[in-house]
Design a protein around this motif. Structure first.
Motif, PDB file in Angstrom:
ATOM      1  N   MET A  22      70.322  80.846  -8.984  1.00  0.00           N
ATOM      2  CA  MET A  22      69.017  81.749  -9.917  1.00  0.00           C
ATOM      3  C   MET A  22      69.454  82.181 -10.687  1.00  0.00           C
ATOM      4  SD  MET A  22      67.121  85.177  -7.649  1.00  0.00           S
ATOM      5  CE  MET A  22      68.896  85.473  -6.489  1.00  0.00           C
ATOM      6  N   LEU A  23      71.068  83.107 -10.671  1.00  0.00           N
ATOM      7  CA  LEU A  23      71.715  83.288 -11.954  1.00  0.00           C
ATOM      8  C   LEU A  23      71.778  82.123 -13.662  1.00  0.00           C
ATOM      9  CD1 LEU A  23      74.424  85.699 -10.655  1.00  0.00           C
ATOM     10  CD2 LEU A  23      72.279  86.376 -11.398  1.00  0.00           C
ATOM     11  N   LEU A  24      71.942  81.112 -12.941  1.00  0.00           N
ATOM     12  CA  LEU A  24      71.910  80.170 -14.057  1.00  0.00           C
ATOM     13  C   LEU A  24      70.815  79.363 -14.572  1.00  0.00           C
ATOM     14  CD1 LEU A  24      74.582  77.110 -12.660  1.00  0.00           C
ATOM     15  CD2 LEU A  24      74.348  79.196 -14.806  1.00  0.00           C
ATOM     16  N   ALA A  25      69.562  79.388 -13.816  1.00  0.00           N
ATOM     17  CA  ALA A  25      68.296  79.812 -14.207  1.00  0.00           C
ATOM     18  C   ALA A  25      67.388  80.764 -14.843  1.00  0.00           C
ATOM     19  CB  ALA A  25      67.405  79.700 -12.551  1.00  0.00           C
ATOM     20  N   ALA A  26      68.623  81.991 -14.500  1.00  0.00           N
ATOM     21  CA  ALA A  26      67.684  83.582 -15.503  1.00  0.00           C
ATOM     22  C   ALA A  26      68.350  83.467 -16.577  1.00  0.00           C
ATOM     23  CB  ALA A  26      67.605  84.238 -14.342  1.00  0.00           C
ATOM     24  N   ALA A  27      69.374  82.776 -16.483  1.00  0.00           N
ATOM     25  CA  ALA A  27      70.194  83.085 -17.708  1.00  0.00           C
ATOM     26  C   ALA A  27      69.955  81.845 -19.253  1.00  0.00           C
ATOM     27  CB  ALA A  27      71.729  82.953 -17.672  1.00  0.00           C
ATOM     28  N   GLY A  28      69.061  80.904 -18.311  1.00  0.00           N
ATOM     29  CA  GLY A  28      69.170  79.347 -19.260  1.00  0.00           C
ATOM     30  C   GLY A  28      69.391  78.576 -18.579  1.00  0.00           C
ATOM     31  N   PRO A  29      70.855  77.761 -18.727  1.00  0.00           N
ATOM     32  CA  PRO A  29      71.372  76.572 -18.331  1.00  0.00           C
ATOM     33  C   PRO A  29      70.551  75.845 -17.152  1.00  0.00           C
ATOM     34  CG  PRO A  29      73.110  78.140 -18.859  1.00  0.00           C
ATOM     35  CD  PRO A  29      72.097  78.721 -18.209  1.00  0.00           C
ATOM     36  N   ALA A  30      69.985  76.510 -16.019  1.00  0.00           N
ATOM     37  CA  ALA A  30      69.129  75.962 -15.316  1.00  0.00           C
ATOM     38  C   ALA A  30      68.097  75.743 -15.559  1.00  0.00           C
ATOM     39  CB  ALA A  30      70.001  76.018 -14.056  1.00  0.00           C
ATOM     40  N   ARG A  31      67.801  76.614 -16.454  1.00  0.00           N
ATOM     41  CA  ARG A  31      65.787  76.511 -17.061  1.00  0.00           C
ATOM     42  C   ARG A  31      65.127  75.287 -16.796  1.00  0.00           C
ATOM     43  NH1 ARG A  31      65.035  81.060 -20.212  1.00  0.00           N
ATOM     44  NH2 ARG A  31      65.371  81.932 -18.812  1.00  0.00           N
ATOM     45  N   GLY A  32      64.330  75.241 -15.785  1.00  0.00           N
ATOM     46  CA  GLY A  32      63.487  73.957 -16.297  1.00  0.00           C
ATOM     47  C   GLY A  32      64.307  72.560 -15.238  1.00  0.00           C
ATOM     48  N   LYS A  33      65.369  73.035 -14.487  1.00  0.00           N
ATOM     49  CA  LYS A  33      66.021  71.799 -14.018  1.00  0.00           C
ATOM     50  C   LYS A  33      65.894  71.750 -12.748  1.00  0.00           C
ATOM     51  CE  LYS A  33      69.674  71.935 -17.985  1.00  0.00           C
ATOM     52  NZ  LYS A  33      70.445  70.428 -18.162  1.00  0.00           N
ATOM     53  N   ARG A  34      66.280  70.519 -11.878  1.00  0.00           N
ATOM     54  CA  ARG A  34      66.605  70.168 -10.611  1.00  0.00           C
ATOM     55  C   ARG A  34      67.683  71.036  -9.941  1.00  0.00           C
ATOM     56  NH1 ARG A  34      67.551  65.668  -8.792  1.00  0.00           N
ATOM     57  NH2 ARG A  34      66.591  65.408  -7.549  1.00  0.00           N
ATOM     58  N   ILE A  35      67.647  71.935  -9.205  1.00  0.00           N
ATOM     59  CA  ILE A  35      68.764  72.840  -8.337  1.00  0.00           C
ATOM     60  C   ILE A  35      68.984  72.723  -6.867  1.00  0.00           C
ATOM     61  CG2 ILE A  35      69.146  74.311 -10.469  1.00  0.00           C
ATOM     62  CD1 ILE A  35      67.754  76.759  -9.604  1.00  0.00           C
ATOM     63  N   THR A  36      69.501  73.331  -6.704  1.00  0.00           N
ATOM     64  CA  THR A  36      69.496  74.193  -4.900  1.00  0.00           C
ATOM     65  C   THR A  36      70.088  75.385  -4.468  1.00  0.00           C
ATOM     66  OG1 THR A  36      70.304  73.128  -2.483  1.00  0.00           O
ATOM     67  CG2 THR A  36      71.957  72.728  -4.599  1.00  0.00           C
ATOM     68  N   THR A  37      70.721  75.535  -3.568  1.00  0.00           N
ATOM     69  CA  THR A  37      70.732  76.600  -3.315  1.00  0.00           C
ATOM     70  C   THR A  37      70.979  76.797  -1.889  1.00  0.00           C
ATOM     71  OG1 THR A  37      70.373  79.541  -3.808  1.00  0.00           O
ATOM     72  CG2 THR A  37      68.166  77.535  -3.018  1.00  0.00           C
ATOM     73  N   HIS A  38      71.499  78.183  -1.593  1.00  0.00           N
ATOM     74  CA  HIS A  38      71.227  78.247   0.284  1.00  0.00           C
ATOM     75  C   HIS A  38      70.601  78.401   1.081  1.00  0.00           C
ATOM     76  CE1 HIS A  38      72.040  80.711   3.999  1.00  0.00           C
ATOM     77  NE2 HIS A  38      73.722  80.050   4.285  1.00  0.00           N
ATOM     78  N   TRP A  39      70.091  77.675   2.129  1.00  0.00           N
ATOM     79  CA  TRP A  39      68.930  77.303   2.781  1.00  0.00           C
ATOM     80  C   TRP A  39      68.064  78.294   3.112  1.00  0.00           C
ATOM     81  CZ3 TRP A  39      67.760  79.406   7.716  1.00  0.00           C
ATOM     82  CH2 TRP A  39      68.903  79.844   8.138  1.00  0.00           C
ATOM     83  N   ARG A  40      68.640  79.316   3.028  1.00  0.00           N
ATOM     84  CA  ARG A  40      67.763  80.719   3.524  1.00  0.00           C
ATOM     85  C   ARG A  40      67.554  81.482   2.740  1.00  0.00           C
ATOM     86  NH1 ARG A  40      70.820  84.497   7.335  1.00  0.00           N
ATOM     87  NH2 ARG A  40      69.501  86.266   7.070  1.00  0.00           N
ATOM     88  N   ALA A  41      68.112  80.460   0.843  1.00  0.00           N
ATOM     89  CA  ALA A  41      68.116  81.429  -0.640  1.00  0.00           C
ATOM     90  C   ALA A  41      66.070  80.780  -0.893  1.00  0.00           C
ATOM     91  CB  ALA A  41      68.502  81.788  -1.224  1.00  0.00           C
TER      92      ALA A  41
END
Length: 196
Positions: free
Chosen positions: A107-126
């Protein structure tokens, strides 16, 4: 090769310490690997379960990194609104060959830019939390880790170990990653699995 582990209060311990163990174990076999911790200041960071870790560098004084590791944890809910931390991630990531996250670190990587517009994953509860922000192209569930370009995000907690081992296999070769795994005695066969 310098691997930097970003720290902030209320990060989930194993999100950082799991990949740290993988990378430092690899460093015993390849001394060119250097692992450093990075904090907002030089004060110890208090993790989610109470462990305190002293940063090697402040964000301001951090040397260039080849790999960035951003952990997750409850602290990400606060840090996603921390413009200074997000700006540091964006700047540090520009010089990195690989940018990685564990859990809600994505979520931090997406908000900061490096993961914005990319496919990502996270903890199942999040998953719903991160999807709801609308910054990633797709937030996958039921995967341990996912690569999109030079961004590798992993699911929660122990998944960061798998992600780090995979990345070491990509950078060098799978045989080296297996050697690191063996040295860690990491054999993911949890007890009580039959009861699930």
């Amino acid at each position: 090769m310098r691997v930097g582990f970003l720290m902030f209060d209320d990060l989930e311990e194993l999100d950082m310490v799991g990949p740290w163990e993988v990378w430092t174990m690899a460093g015993h076999l390849k001394p060119e690997i250097e692992c450093v911790t990075i904090g907002p200041t030089d004060a110890p960071v208090r993790c989610a379960k109470g462990m305190r870790v002293c940063p090697d560098h402040t964000m301001e004084a951090c040397p260039p990194l080849d790999v960035l590791v951003v952990p997750g944890g409850q602290g990400t809910r606060r840090e996603v609104n921390n413009a200074e931390l997000l700006a540091w991630i964006a700047k540090a990531a520009q010089g990195c060959t690989w940018v990685t996250s564990v859990c809600t670190g994505s979520m931090l990587l997406a908000a900061a830019g490096p993961a914005r517009g990319k496919r990502i994953t996270t903890h199942w509860r999040a998953v719903d939390l991160v999807r709801g922000r609308g910054e990633a192209a797709e937030v996958l569930d039921d995967v341990r880790y996912v690569r999109d370009g030079n961004v590798v995000s992993s699911a929660g907690v122990s998944a960061g170990i798998d992600m780090a081992l995979w990345l070491i296999g990509e950078i060098w070769e799978p045989a080296f990653a297996r050697q690191v795994q063996r040295n860690m005695e990491y054999d993911p066969a949890p007890p009580h699995q039959g009861a699930v």
